[in-house]
Design an enzyme around this catalytic site. Sequence first.
Site, mmCIF file in Angstrom:
data_model
loop_
_atom_site.group_PDB
_atom_site.id
_atom_site.type_symbol
_atom_site.label_atom_id
_atom_site.label_comp_id
_atom_site.label_asym_id
_atom_site.label_seq_id
_atom_site.Cartn_x
_atom_site.Cartn_y
_atom_site.Cartn_z
ATOM 1 C CD1 TRP A 124 -48.980 -57.122 28.815
ATOM 2 C CD2 TRP A 124 -50.809 -57.876 28.186
ATOM 3 N NE1 TRP A 124 -49.579 -57.471 29.943
ATOM 4 C CE2 TRP A 124 -50.650 -57.992 29.617
ATOM 5 C CE3 TRP A 124 -51.899 -58.267 27.672
ATOM 6 C CZ2 TRP A 124 -51.991 -58.402 30.340
ATOM 7 C CZ3 TRP A 124 -52.994 -58.816 28.327
ATOM 8 C CH2 TRP A 124 -52.775 -58.921 29.825
ATOM 9 C CG ASN A 125 -55.122 -54.437 26.779
ATOM 10 O OD1 ASN A 125 -54.263 -53.515 26.542
ATOM 11 N ND2 ASN A 125 -56.327 -54.234 27.379
ATOM 12 C CE LYS B 237 -63.765 -44.328 42.735
ATOM 13 N NZ LYS B 237 -64.724 -44.807 43.906
ATOM 14 C CB CYS C 253 -58.404 -51.343 31.220
ATOM 15 S SG CYS C 253 -58.898 -50.347 29.649
ATOM 16 N N PRO D 226 -43.650 -50.150 22.814
ATOM 17 C CG PRO D 226 -43.315 -51.498 21.238
ATOM 18 C CD PRO D 226 -42.834 -50.488 21.630
ATOM 19 N N GLY E 259 -50.107 -49.464 39.492
ATOM 20 C CA GLY E 259 -48.843 -49.339 40.281
ATOM 21 C C GLY E 259 -47.880 -48.783 39.222
ATOM 22 C CB THR E 260 -47.248 -49.213 35.643
ATOM 23 O OG1 THR E 260 -46.888 -50.803 36.073
ATOM 24 C CG2 THR E 260 -46.140 -48.737 34.562
ATOM 25 N N GLY F 100 -56.734 -43.709 36.881
ATOM 26 C CA GLY F 100 -56.099 -42.745 35.750
ATOM 27 C C GLY F 100 -56.077 -41.308 35.796
ATOM 28 C CD GLU G 267 -55.148 -42.951 25.599
ATOM 29 O OE1 GLU G 267 -55.790 -43.949 25.601
ATOM 30 O OE2 GLU G 267 -53.750 -42.940 25.379
ATOM 31 C CD GLU H 290 -50.189 -54.662 36.262
ATOM 32 O OE1 GLU H 290 -50.756 -55.888 36.018
ATOM 33 O OE2 GLU H 290 -49.373 -54.253 36.797
ATOM 34 C CD GLU I 175 -57.041 -43.750 29.358
ATOM 35 O OE1 GLU I 175 -57.337 -42.637 28.851
ATOM 36 O OE2 GLU I 175 -57.588 -44.335 30.272
ATOM 37 N N GLY J 250 -46.986 -48.422 25.914
ATOM 38 C CA GLY J 250 -48.122 -49.317 25.638
ATOM 39 C C GLY J 250 -48.369 -50.465 26.602
HETATM 40 O O1 TXE Z 1 -49.323 -53.206 32.342
HETATM 41 P P1 TXE Z 1 -48.019 -52.908 32.818
HETATM 42 P P2 TXE Z 1 -49.449 -54.474 31.510
HETATM 43 C C1 TXE Z 1 -53.956 -52.047 32.235
HETATM 44 C C2 TXE Z 1 -54.656 -53.307 32.812
HETATM 45 C C3 TXE Z 1 -53.857 -53.940 33.293
HETATM 46 C C4 TXE Z 1 -52.434 -53.656 32.636
HETATM 47 C C5 TXE Z 1 -51.950 -54.822 31.667
HETATM 48 O O2 TXE Z 1 -55.730 -52.597 33.700
HETATM 49 O O3 TXE Z 1 -53.674 -53.710 34.781
HETATM 50 O O4 TXE Z 1 -52.642 -52.535 31.798
HETATM 51 O O5 TXE Z 1 -50.970 -54.116 30.958
HETATM 52 C C6 TXE Z 1 -44.318 -50.228 30.926
HETATM 53 N N1 TXE Z 1 -41.843 -46.940 34.121
HETATM 54 N N2 TXE Z 1 -54.750 -51.276 31.205
HETATM 55 O O6 TXE Z 1 -49.351 -55.711 32.125
HETATM 56 O O7 TXE Z 1 -47.065 -54.135 33.564
HETATM 57 C C7 TXE Z 1 -44.167 -51.558 30.527
HETATM 58 O O8 TXE Z 1 -43.075 -51.762 29.855
HETATM 59 C C8 TXE Z 1 -42.156 -46.961 32.646
HETATM 60 C C9 TXE Z 1 -55.523 -50.092 31.346
HETATM 61 O O9 TXE Z 1 -48.618 -54.159 30.265
HETATM 62 O O10 TXE Z 1 -48.313 -51.861 33.694
HETATM 63 C C10 TXE Z 1 -45.422 -51.623 29.405
HETATM 64 O O11 TXE Z 1 -45.104 -51.156 28.339
HETATM 65 N N3 TXE Z 1 -42.807 -47.796 32.193
HETATM 66 C C11 TXE Z 1 -55.951 -49.713 29.943
HETATM 67 C C12 TXE Z 1 -46.408 -50.856 30.098
HETATM 68 O O12 TXE Z 1 -45.719 -49.824 31.132
HETATM 69 C C13 TXE Z 1 -43.122 -48.943 32.644
HETATM 70 C C14 TXE Z 1 -56.298 -50.502 28.787
HETATM 71 C C15 TXE Z 1 -47.602 -51.198 30.791
HETATM 72 O O13 TXE Z 1 -47.103 -52.181 31.597
HETATM 73 C C16 TXE Z 1 -42.640 -49.269 34.052
HETATM 74 C C17 TXE Z 1 -55.226 -51.819 28.889
HETATM 75 C C18 TXE Z 1 -41.914 -47.929 34.808
HETATM 76 N N4 TXE Z 1 -41.614 -48.309 36.046
HETATM 77 C C19 TXE Z 1 -54.696 -52.281 29.875
HETATM 78 N N5 TXE Z 1 -43.106 -50.542 34.453
HETATM 79 C C20 TXE Z 1 -56.509 -48.533 29.963
HETATM 80 N N6 TXE Z 1 -57.265 -47.951 31.017
HETATM 81 O O14 TXE Z 1 -57.185 -48.207 29.031
HETATM 82 C C21 TXE Z 1 -43.562 -50.919 33.462
HETATM 83 N N7 TXE Z 1 -43.601 -50.132 32.184
#
Ligand code: TXE
Length: 498
Positions: free
Chosen positions: A162-163, A465, A294, A187, A241-242, A468, A472, A239, A260, A160
């Site tokens: 954090w928002n 693109k 997001c 989470p 990148g993640t 995602g 969901e 994100e 997502e 998940g």
């Molecule tokens: O994301 P992060 P955040 C996106 C929003 C923003 C981001 C903010 O656009 O860019 O989420 O949330 C885990 N392997 N959305 O900062 O840093 C990390 O521990 C596996 C889109 O939390 O990417 C966290 O639990 N897991 C969304 C989760 O990934 C990894 C709506 C997200 O972290 C990892 C809400 C790895 N290598 C926010 N690195 C939508 N589209 O619906 C990190 N994590």
Amino acid sequence: MAADQTHYGPNTTLGVQQLFIGGRYRPGTAEISFENLNPATNHVICEVEMASAEDVEAAVEAAQEAFLIWSATPARERAKVLLRAAAILRERNRELARLETLDTGKPIAETAEVDVITGAEMLEYYAGLAPAIHGEHHDFGPDAFAMVRREPLGVCAGIGAWNYPIQIALWKSAPALACGNTMIFKPAELTPVSALKLAEIYLEAGLPPGAFNVVQGDGRVGQLLSRHPGIAKISLTGEVGTGRKVMADAAQTLKGVTLELGGKSPLIVFDDADFDGAVDAAMSANFYSAGEVCSNGTRVFVQRRIYRRFLESLEDKVARIPLGDPFDPATRIGALISAGHLEKVMGHIEAARRSNALHVVGGHRPEDPALAAGNFVHPAVFAECTDDMSFVRDEIFGPVMAVLPFEEEHEVVARANHTPFGLAGAVFTTDFARAHRVANALQAGTVWINDYNVTPPEVPFGGHKQSGVGRENGLETIGHFTQTKTIYANLGRVAPYF
Ligand code: TXE
């Protein structure tokens, strides 16, 4: 636990938060714990124990054992458990909303209306679908027929952001559990608390121990899930990148992935739109949850003829948005999730100030000394923006609106689509044909006509693109949490060949 949990407040502290595996709390054995801060004060809410590889292994084993029971539970029985969980969530909405406000810094005016309720709605929606999940029968004459069974995948993992912590946990676990899978949920490290409450509620509702587990930690623990051979599918919210990292890790064991991810979505206002409605929608699409959404419409394209009036209306209304203590029911802008994220957002605001954009309003820290310790920033509007400006191109995930003038339909559609993202978009016009032309032309997973950020459980949500993979919500997601098996039956003799 404290006597009355509905009184979580700005000064609440909690005991050490652990893991929830096999139907009970268990310590994290990684010998690492991390602090969880209150975004509105940066005081420590609690310590959280990080999961080790052994803990992840224990969670997978618990989920595998529970899968044997849960996947064999008739769908109508599964539906009853999910409906009981939804009822408990609704009963405890006030308590859980206050806990979410404590953990995220989001106004109670939002969490009490949206975060828990939209999660309960998702449970109710998929509980209704569970008994309707079925396969096919194909008749090949008197000597043969085939069946196509729709089966659960096994152990699924949710990771998940954090928002919307409890909403994301529910948007991932509701379809997974409805289809007969079990889940391990991690989470975001910045908001570790409400998923544990959800685990308690699932158990109280009758979910078998081990069917929904919570492991705590950062990306390293997430990676253990993405790489684990005993996990059949990963669903990430995070994100871009993640998303790339998770997909690469999941590829090692050919897991299914749902991603997502982020966005920089266009919100297009034509000069024949309902003017006040479009202004209000642009504000909600940029400043709800302090912009930490997001799918937000953060590139606001306004047709030239109403552009000046639009800016004047924004300047007047945005300056008056109440900012402050997220527990105050009057607050509409709470605190950003962390000091680090605030710094990132302020960096984008500084870049906007240094650019040739016109600063219309906001973007400053509050003067109130009572808010100095929190991650607060007044919502900002910049105008005269051009598509190449960094804060117009990049996702900020904070309360920063970029307003861009445009002349013609074909021009604005081309500019709106000129982005690697494709999560969402909107068009505001009273011209029915133009609304559908633009909605059809936008490269996005969701397009709203004369509204924004409305996501009913019945319709899929997800990105085109780089925003995602997969979706969901909606009926489609049943397909993402099940797999088919074709059973071909020969009623006659095997036809000899040799
Ligand atoms: O994301 P992060 P955040 C996106 C929003 C923003 C981001 C903010 O656009 O860019 O989420 O949330 C885990 N392997 N959305 O900062 O840093 C990390 O521990 C596996 C889109 O939390 O990417 C966290 O639990 N897991 C969304 C989760 O990934 C990894 C709506 C997200 O972290 C990892 C809400 C790895 N290598 C926010 N690195 C939508 N589209 O619906 C990190 N994590």
